[in-house]
Design a protein around this motif. Structure first.
Motif, PDB file in Angstrom:
ATOM      1  N   ASP A  24     -30.719  43.496 -17.856  1.00 31.96           N
ATOM      2  CA  ASP A  24     -31.230  44.846 -17.663  1.00 31.96           C
ATOM      3  C   ASP A  24     -32.523  44.488 -16.541  1.00 31.96           C
ATOM      4  OD1 ASP A  24     -29.698  45.917 -19.011  1.00 31.96           O
ATOM      5  OD2 ASP A  24     -31.157  46.285 -20.840  1.00 31.96           O
TER       6      ASP A  24
ATOM      7  N   ASN B 232     -34.580  41.643 -21.998  1.00 33.35           N
ATOM      8  CA  ASN B 232     -33.102  41.832 -21.831  1.00 33.35           C
ATOM      9  C   ASN B 232     -32.840  41.306 -20.524  1.00 33.35           C
ATOM     10  OD1 ASN B 232     -30.369  42.593 -21.687  1.00 33.35           O
ATOM     11  ND2 ASN B 232     -30.755  44.119 -23.040  1.00 33.35           N
TER      12      ASN B 232
ATOM     13  N   ALA C 234     -34.901  36.379 -24.629  1.00 39.66           N
ATOM     14  CA  ALA C 234     -34.368  37.636 -25.720  1.00 39.66           C
ATOM     15  C   ALA C 234     -35.564  38.430 -26.087  1.00 39.66           C
ATOM     16  CB  ALA C 234     -33.582  37.289 -26.830  1.00 39.66           C
ATOM     17  N   PRO C 235     -35.572  39.731 -26.451  1.00 39.64           N
ATOM     18  CA  PRO C 235     -36.803  40.365 -26.906  1.00 39.64           C
ATOM     19  C   PRO C 235     -37.445  39.853 -27.864  1.00 39.64           C
ATOM     20  CG  PRO C 235     -34.957  41.866 -26.269  1.00 39.64           C
ATOM     21  CD  PRO C 235     -34.723  40.626 -26.296  1.00 39.64           C
TER      22      PRO C 235
END
Length: 453
Positions: A410, A407, A436-437
């Motif tokens: 974060d 992310n 993205a994850p």
């Protein structure tokens, strides 16, 4: 250069005395105002440039020279104004203000040539220096205004020097003496500057040549005076040529300054890179080695190996920067292979051959590339990394992995992305990241061609 000017000056002077086939005098009303304006403005510009040398080096000789040039600018602008506003022959005040002013300028040049290179404790700022020059010129005006009624003057000063068959020597004897003193002062200045050519830089050579031309001009004004008439003669051309040589010398001085500044900036950058990269890693290696002398831990040996690899990478980057731009494609491929091998990553390269970029751009791209692959190896749990370079309207470096992603909102700061972004922006480039994850991470740096030229 001074020897060449001396020979040419002798030839021109001889022609002004002996030539019967070459016309050397021209009646051009107001041309003296144009010449004095040109010389005055050039002198003021040179004073500003030389005073920059005073602030950089803080030497007495440069300060005296800057003052001489500033005072010369004031005197010549005054001469231009007085000759440009009236069609009548110049009066006693204008003649003596110009003559005494030019004598003081010549004496200041001679003083600058013999002045020491001792440092000045605290050079004045430019406004204060300019105020000092202006105050000195106002003092000259005041003295001449008070004494002008007692100074000799003659209408013969407006006589044409067009007859070059014999010297004229017209005007008051005191005025002729002043021209002799100007001649001697500039001759002394030329000799002094010439002696300092080998120890004080290229500027001294041009100063010596200029003062020689000023000396020849003073001799012409003594024998065939044109300075206070509507006629342009050899002395006027020689004086303009002298200022032109000063401008050439100043331009060369500025060019040398910029070359030295670029070299100094490169040295500072190299020192910074060594300090932040190799030196830090070596210091860490020393600390771990000292610890291993007392007690061996597997974790310490692993950290020692990592630090040694980082130091090796840093040294390769510095060597690449010192060696020049070279083939950017080869350097990018070599760095990518070394970084991927450390983490047992598969590597796919898509790099065109023959990509040549400036060394600073190559170094920045290599650092971004290495940081991106290191992040992939440490955090992405990837098996393969793809590195590609596109050379179109922009230079585009792309590093993509097949890892777990993250992310970006974060965790961006924790992946060293700030450093990569700053390096890209320092080249007027654009840094983008797509992640993205569970989707891997792609980093792209685009640098415009104009920023690397």
């Amino acid at each position: 250069m001074p020897v060449t000017v001396l020979i040419l000056g002798c030839i021109v002077t001889a022609l002004s005395f002996e030539s019967t086939w070459l016309h050397l005098a021209y009646r051009l009303p107001r041309m003296h105002a144009v010449l004095d304006t040109t010389i005055g403005l050039a002198s003021l510009l040179l004073a500003y440039l030389v005073y920059g040398r005073v602030q950089a080096l803080g030497r007495q000789r440069d300060a005296v020279l800057a003052f001489a040039l500033g005072f010369s600018g004031s005197v010549n602008v005054f001469a231009a104004v007085t000759q440009g506003i009236s069609s009548e022959p110049l009066g006693r005040f204008a003649v003596w203000t110009t003559t005494i002013g030019r004598l003081l300028v010549a004496l200041l040049f001679a003083a600058a040539a013999s002045a020491r290179t001792a440092p000045i404790r605290q050079p004045a700022r430019v406004p204060k220096f300019a105020l000092g020059v202006a105050a000195a010129f106002v003092a000259l005006l005041a003295v001449v205004a008070v004494a002008s009624s007692h100074l000799p003057w003659s209408t013969e000063l407006a006589i044409s020097p067009k007859d070059a068959s014999k010297p004229l020597f017209v005007g008051p004897a005191l005025l002729l003496v002043a021209q002799v003193l100007i001649l001697l002062a500039y001759s002394a200045a030329a000799t002094g500057f010439s002696r300092r050519r080998s120890t004080d830089g290229d500027l001294m050579t041009w100063l010596a040549a200029s003062c020689m031309l000023f000396a020849f001009a003073s001799f012409e004004y003594l024998t065939f005076p044109s300075i206070f008439s509507d006629w342009i003669y050899v002395g006027d051309i020689l004086r303009l040529a002298g200022v032109s040589l000063l401008l050439v010398g100043a331009a060369r001085e500025i060019n040398r300054y910029w070359r030295d500044s670029v070299a100094m900036e490169e040295r500072r950058k190299l020192a910074r890179d060594l300090h932040d990269g190799v030196a830090q890693e070596l210091a860490f290696i020393v600390a771990i080695a000292r610890r291993l002398e007392r007690n061996v831990h597997m974790r310490d040996t692993s950290r020692l190996a990592d630090a040694a690899e980082h130091a090796l990478d840093e040294s390769r980057l510095v060597i690449s920067a010192l060696a020049g731009s070279g083939n950017a494609g080869e350097q990018i491929g070599r760095t990518a292979r070394g970084a991927a091998l450390r983490f047992d990553l598969g590597l796919v390269l898509d790099i065109p051959t023959g990509v040549v970029l400036p060394a600073n751009v190559v170094e920045a791209l290599l650092r971004i590339l290495r940081e991106a692959i290191n992040n992939t190896g440490r955090h992405a749990h990837a098996t393969t990394v793809r590195v590609s370079v596109e050379a179109g309207d922009v230079i585009a470096l792309t590093v993509a992995d097949d890892g777990v992603g993250f992310n970006a909102m974060d965790e961006a700061a924790g992946f060293g992305l700030i450093s990569m972004r700053e390096r890209a922006e320092a080249m007027n480039g654009v840094f983008t990241m797509t992640t993205a994850p569970d989707e891997g991470t792609t980093i792209k740096v685009e640098v415009p061609w104009r920023s690397v030229s």
